[in-house]
Design a protein around this motif. Structure first.
Motif, mmCIF file in Angstrom:
data_model
loop_
_atom_site.group_PDB
_atom_site.id
_atom_site.type_symbol
_atom_site.label_atom_id
_atom_site.label_comp_id
_atom_site.label_asym_id
_atom_site.label_seq_id
_atom_site.Cartn_x
_atom_site.Cartn_y
_atom_site.Cartn_z
ATOM 1 N N ALA A 59 60.178 43.070 -20.432
ATOM 2 C CA ALA A 59 58.810 43.242 -19.937
ATOM 3 C C ALA A 59 57.951 42.028 -20.306
ATOM 4 C CB ALA A 59 58.194 44.521 -20.487
ATOM 5 N N ALA A 60 58.124 41.518 -21.520
ATOM 6 C CA ALA A 60 57.359 40.342 -21.954
ATOM 7 C C ALA A 60 57.721 39.116 -21.123
ATOM 8 C CB ALA A 60 57.606 40.070 -23.438
ATOM 9 N N ILE A 61 58.999 38.953 -20.839
ATOM 10 C CA ILE A 61 59.444 37.805 -20.036
ATOM 11 C C ILE A 61 58.861 37.904 -18.634
ATOM 12 C CG2 ILE A 61 61.449 36.693 -18.954
ATOM 13 C CD1 ILE A 61 63.068 37.754 -21.465
ATOM 14 N N ARG A 62 58.955 39.063 -18.043
ATOM 15 C CA ARG A 62 58.460 39.239 -16.670
ATOM 16 C C ARG A 62 56.933 39.131 -16.610
ATOM 17 N NH1 ARG A 62 62.742 39.665 -13.766
ATOM 18 N NH2 ARG A 62 64.580 40.784 -14.449
ATOM 19 N N SER A 63 56.255 39.571 -17.668
ATOM 20 C CA SER A 63 54.788 39.461 -17.714
ATOM 21 C C SER A 63 54.334 38.009 -17.774
ATOM 22 C CB SER A 63 54.230 40.209 -18.922
ATOM 23 O OG SER A 63 54.350 41.591 -18.724
ATOM 24 N N ALA A 64 55.158 37.176 -18.391
ATOM 25 C CA ALA A 64 54.811 35.748 -18.467
ATOM 26 C C ALA A 64 54.811 35.120 -17.084
ATOM 27 C CB ALA A 64 55.788 35.020 -19.385
ATOM 28 N N GLY A 65 55.592 35.708 -16.179
ATOM 29 C CA GLY A 65 55.652 35.191 -14.808
ATOM 30 C C GLY A 65 56.543 33.980 -14.697
ATOM 31 N N ASP A 66 55.979 32.828 -14.847
ATOM 32 C CA ASP A 66 56.694 31.566 -14.713
ATOM 33 C C ASP A 66 57.326 31.192 -16.050
ATOM 34 O OD1 ASP A 66 57.523 28.975 -14.226
ATOM 35 O OD2 ASP A 66 55.575 28.291 -13.459
ATOM 36 N N LEU A 67 58.605 30.871 -16.032
ATOM 37 C CA LEU A 67 59.289 30.479 -17.268
ATOM 38 C C LEU A 67 58.734 29.182 -17.852
ATOM 39 C CD1 LEU A 67 63.028 31.357 -16.497
ATOM 40 C CD2 LEU A 67 61.391 32.630 -17.896
ATOM 41 N N ALA A 68 57.991 28.424 -17.067
ATOM 42 C CA ALA A 68 57.385 27.189 -17.567
ATOM 43 C C ALA A 68 56.142 27.456 -18.416
ATOM 44 C CB ALA A 68 57.030 26.270 -16.406
ATOM 45 N N GLU A 69 55.640 28.685 -18.387
ATOM 46 C CA GLU A 69 54.445 29.027 -19.165
ATOM 47 C C GLU A 69 54.706 28.803 -20.658
ATOM 48 O OE1 GLU A 69 51.263 30.097 -18.317
ATOM 49 O OE2 GLU A 69 51.973 29.409 -16.360
ATOM 50 N N PRO A 70 53.690 28.366 -21.395
ATOM 51 C CA PRO A 70 53.871 28.219 -22.849
ATOM 52 C C PRO A 70 53.825 29.586 -23.525
ATOM 53 C CG PRO A 70 51.634 27.648 -22.230
ATOM 54 C CD PRO A 70 52.377 27.915 -20.951
ATOM 55 N N VAL A 71 54.469 29.679 -24.676
ATOM 56 C CA VAL A 71 54.440 30.912 -25.457
ATOM 57 C C VAL A 71 53.011 31.172 -25.925
ATOM 58 C CG1 VAL A 71 56.847 30.749 -26.202
ATOM 59 C CG2 VAL A 71 55.038 29.716 -27.609
ATOM 60 N N ALA A 72 52.723 32.425 -26.265
ATOM 61 C CA ALA A 72 51.383 32.799 -26.724
ATOM 62 C C ALA A 72 51.143 32.375 -28.163
ATOM 63 C CB ALA A 72 51.190 34.308 -26.586
ATOM 64 N N ILE A 73 52.183 32.422 -28.972
ATOM 65 C CA ILE A 73 52.092 32.038 -30.388
ATOM 66 C C ILE A 73 53.090 30.904 -30.623
ATOM 67 C CG2 ILE A 73 52.457 32.775 -32.779
ATOM 68 C CD1 ILE A 73 51.505 35.572 -31.946
ATOM 69 N N ALA A 74 52.594 29.804 -31.126
ATOM 70 C CA ALA A 74 53.412 28.604 -31.331
ATOM 71 C C ALA A 74 54.607 28.875 -32.237
ATOM 72 C CB ALA A 74 52.564 27.488 -31.931
ATOM 73 N N VAL A 75 55.652 28.117 -31.992
ATOM 74 C CA VAL A 75 56.873 28.147 -32.794
ATOM 75 C C VAL A 75 56.842 26.910 -33.680
ATOM 76 C CG1 VAL A 75 59.394 28.120 -32.756
ATOM 77 C CG2 VAL A 75 58.116 29.294 -30.922
ATOM 78 N N ALA A 76 56.612 27.095 -34.970
ATOM 79 C CA ALA A 76 56.525 25.966 -35.901
ATOM 80 C C ALA A 76 55.571 24.892 -35.380
ATOM 81 C CB ALA A 76 57.917 25.399 -36.176
ATOM 82 N N GLY A 77 54.425 25.339 -34.842
ATOM 83 C CA GLY A 77 53.399 24.411 -34.385
ATOM 84 C C GLY A 77 53.546 23.922 -32.964
ATOM 85 N N THR A 78 54.617 24.326 -32.267
ATOM 86 C CA THR A 78 54.846 23.864 -30.905
ATOM 87 C C THR A 78 54.805 25.037 -29.932
ATOM 88 O OG1 THR A 78 56.251 22.067 -31.701
ATOM 89 C CG2 THR A 78 56.478 22.671 -29.385
ATOM 90 N N PHE A 79 54.053 24.863 -28.864
ATOM 91 C CA PHE A 79 53.992 25.881 -27.818
ATOM 92 C C PHE A 79 55.100 25.617 -26.794
ATOM 93 C CE2 PHE A 79 49.841 26.260 -29.701
ATOM 94 C CZ PHE A 79 49.615 27.640 -29.673
ATOM 95 N N HIS A 80 56.309 25.999 -27.177
ATOM 96 C CA HIS A 80 57.451 25.870 -26.266
ATOM 97 C C HIS A 80 57.217 26.726 -25.027
ATOM 98 C CE1 HIS A 80 60.080 23.690 -28.993
ATOM 99 N NE2 HIS A 80 59.751 24.523 -29.955
ATOM 100 N N SER A 81 57.997 26.483 -24.003
ATOM 101 C CA SER A 81 57.919 27.303 -22.789
ATOM 102 C C SER A 81 58.680 28.615 -22.999
ATOM 103 C CB SER A 81 58.533 26.550 -21.601
ATOM 104 O OG SER A 81 59.930 26.398 -21.791
#
Length: 164
Positions: free
Chosen positions: A110-132
């Protein structure tokens, strides 16, 4: 030895999300089917020096699903489990652990589908980086596949069952 749990890899190729989700689901299913038909004792049986068990792998992947998809992708602080170890909490039955994994998978999808586009950045950074979201899906697919391989070996040691 005959492979008794072999299933074909996904043939989905209808787009990036469809393909990514198909392979992530396939990896998850590979882990889950390694638990099919086993007793509580067999699921908790320690067969390697590290102490890894089939149930411990499922517990670990449940926590990882919540961390990566619930916390980082969906932005839910409450989904950060802190430690994503393999030690199953005392008092948790195998039925509960397996049900938790199924629930975590549904929430992750559900979280993946809610993001829509896989290119979207994550909501909470991973070790300071907003990965897709794409990066998180790829990371969790590789993590799940890695542990599916561990589960293959443990299951073969338990009762000789093989296959992906």
């Amino acid at each position: 030895m005959a492979e008794t749990q072999r299933r074909p890899v996904p043939r989905n190729d209808g787009g990036e999300l469809d393909t990514a989700m198909a392979f992530l689901s396939f990896a998850r299913d590979c882990v889950m089917k390694k638990t099919d038909g086993l007793t509580e004792e067999q699921l908790r049986r320690v067969l390697v020096e590290s102490g890894t068990t089939l149930l411990g792998l499922v517990h670990h992947l449940t926590l990882a699903e919540r961390l990566w998809f619930g916390h980082h992708v969906a932005g839910r602080e409450s989904d950060d489990p802190g430690d994503v170890g393999m030690e199953v909490p005392a008092g948790r039955t195998s039925e509960q652990v397996l049900a938790d994994y199924r629930t975590a998978i549904a929430a992750s999808d559900a979280a993946i589908r809610s993001a829509g586009d896989l290119a979207e950045p994550v909501a909470i950074a991973v070790a300071g980086t907003f990965h897709s979201v794409r990066w998180v899906v790829a990371h969790m697919t590789s993590e799940t596949v890695r542990h599916a391989g561990h589960a293959d070996i443990l299951r073969e040691q338990i009762d000789g069952t093989t296959g992906r």
